[in-house]
Design a protein around this motif. Structure first.
Motif, PDB file in Angstrom:
ATOM      1  N   ARG A  39      31.719  62.775  15.398  1.00 27.35           N
ATOM      2  CA  ARG A  39      30.933  61.574  15.057  1.00 27.35           C
ATOM      3  C   ARG A  39      31.862  60.429  14.657  1.00 27.35           C
ATOM      4  N   THR A  40      32.866  60.742  13.857  1.00 26.65           N
ATOM      5  CA  THR A  40      33.828  59.723  13.436  1.00 26.65           C
ATOM      6  C   THR A  40      34.564  59.155  14.644  1.00 26.65           C
ATOM      7  N   PHE A  41      35.021  60.027  15.545  1.00 22.82           N
ATOM      8  CA  PHE A  41      35.756  59.567  16.724  1.00 22.82           C
ATOM      9  C   PHE A  41      34.862  58.707  17.619  1.00 22.82           C
ATOM     10  N   HIS A  42      33.603  59.090  17.721  1.00 22.40           N
ATOM     11  CA  HIS A  42      32.664  58.308  18.527  1.00 22.40           C
ATOM     12  C   HIS A  42      32.505  56.898  17.939  1.00 22.40           C
ATOM     13  N   MET A  43      32.421  56.808  16.616  1.00 26.16           N
ATOM     14  CA  MET A  43      32.293  55.493  15.970  1.00 26.16           C
ATOM     15  C   MET A  43      33.585  54.683  16.097  1.00 26.16           C
ATOM     16  N   LEU A  44      34.724  55.362  16.077  1.00 30.68           N
ATOM     17  CA  LEU A  44      36.009  54.679  16.204  1.00 30.68           C
ATOM     18  C   LEU A  44      36.280  54.217  17.637  1.00 30.68           C
ATOM     19  N   GLU A  45      35.632  54.848  18.603  1.00 31.86           N
ATOM     20  CA  GLU A  45      35.966  54.582  20.001  1.00 31.86           C
ATOM     21  C   GLU A  45      35.798  53.111  20.382  1.00 31.86           C
ATOM     22  N   ARG A  46      34.742  52.473  19.916  1.00 32.69           N
ATOM     23  CA  ARG A  46      34.558  51.058  20.273  1.00 32.69           C
ATOM     24  C   ARG A  46      35.701  50.211  19.707  1.00 32.69           C
ATOM     25  N   LEU A  47      36.248  50.615  18.579  1.00 30.14           N
ATOM     26  CA  LEU A  47      37.386  49.900  18.004  1.00 30.14           C
ATOM     27  C   LEU A  47      38.670  50.216  18.777  1.00 30.14           C
ATOM     28  N   LEU A  48      38.766  51.420  19.297  1.00 27.79           N
ATOM     29  CA  LEU A  48      39.940  51.802  20.083  1.00 27.79           C
ATOM     30  C   LEU A  48      39.991  51.053  21.413  1.00 27.79           C
ATOM     31  N   HIS A  49      38.835  50.579  21.881  1.00 26.09           N
ATOM     32  CA  HIS A  49      38.814  49.801  23.119  1.00 26.09           C
ATOM     33  C   HIS A  49      39.515  48.462  22.936  1.00 26.09           C
ATOM     34  N   ALA A  50      39.615  48.008  21.721  1.00 28.01           N
ATOM     35  CA  ALA A  50      40.313  46.759  21.390  1.00 28.01           C
ATOM     36  C   ALA A  50      41.156  47.032  20.142  1.00 28.01           C
ATOM     37  N   PRO A  51      42.357  47.584  20.316  1.00 32.60           N
ATOM     38  CA  PRO A  51      43.175  48.001  19.170  1.00 32.60           C
ATOM     39  C   PRO A  51      43.313  47.000  18.032  1.00 32.60           C
TER      40      PRO A  51
END
Length: 164
Positions: free
Chosen positions: A61-73
């Motif tokens: 769940r945490t990684f899923h929420m972080l993923e949108r932020l990882l798309h734009a470091p």
């Protein structure tokens, strides 16, 4: 009679690197739990299968929420929702944008991700993530102003600062 009570409250987001790798590799929670069980984690920690399942789901769940932020470091670096140390943020970004060598060899010649997944043994979900990252990186490189070398040097200077 006096009682003494110590309480610690923290909000640092914990990242299990092994679970992150499983998530990046495209494993489902069920498959990730099975792989973690086979690694001997239950014996090492004394946890139950239910606790391991819950822990894995929580990380996913945490990684899923972080993923949108990882798309734009840069968004990950400046966000305030997740309290993640800079060195850990750099690790998350680095691993998210890492490419499997077998995937790169295949993708340069083809665009059919199903075939690439079958041939390389990399899950389709991981192939999709890597292919999307390929497109994202190429788009940024195409839109860069100035010298590519200068931009890469600036990136490494930023990474150095984050690692400290």
């Amino acid at each position: 009679m006096t009682s003494e009570l110590d309480i610690f409250v923290g909000n640092t987001t914990l990242i299990d690197e092994d679970v992150y790798r499983l998530w990046l590799d495209g494993y489902s929670v069920t498959d990730a739990v099975a792989l973690r069980v086979r690694s001997g984690i239950l014996e090492q920690t004394g946890a139950t299968a239910a606790v391991l399942q819950s822990d894995t789901m929580d990380h996913y769940r945490t990684f899923h929420m972080l993923e949108r932020l990882l798309h734009a470091p840069p968004k990950l670096l400046h966000q305030l929702i997740f309290q993640i140390p800079p060195s850990r943020q750099a690790l998350l970004i680095e691993r998210y944008y890492a490419f499997d060598e077998a995937f790169v060899r295949e993708v340069l010649g083809k665009k059919d991700l199903d075939d690439i997944s079958t041939k390389t043994g990399i899950t389709l979900k991981s192939c999709r993530r890597q292919f999307d990252n390929f497109k994202r990186v190429f788009k940024v490189v195409e839109e860069m102003r100035g010298s590519l070398v200068d931009n890469i040097q600036q990136h490494f200077l930023l990474s150095d600062r984050l690692a400290r």
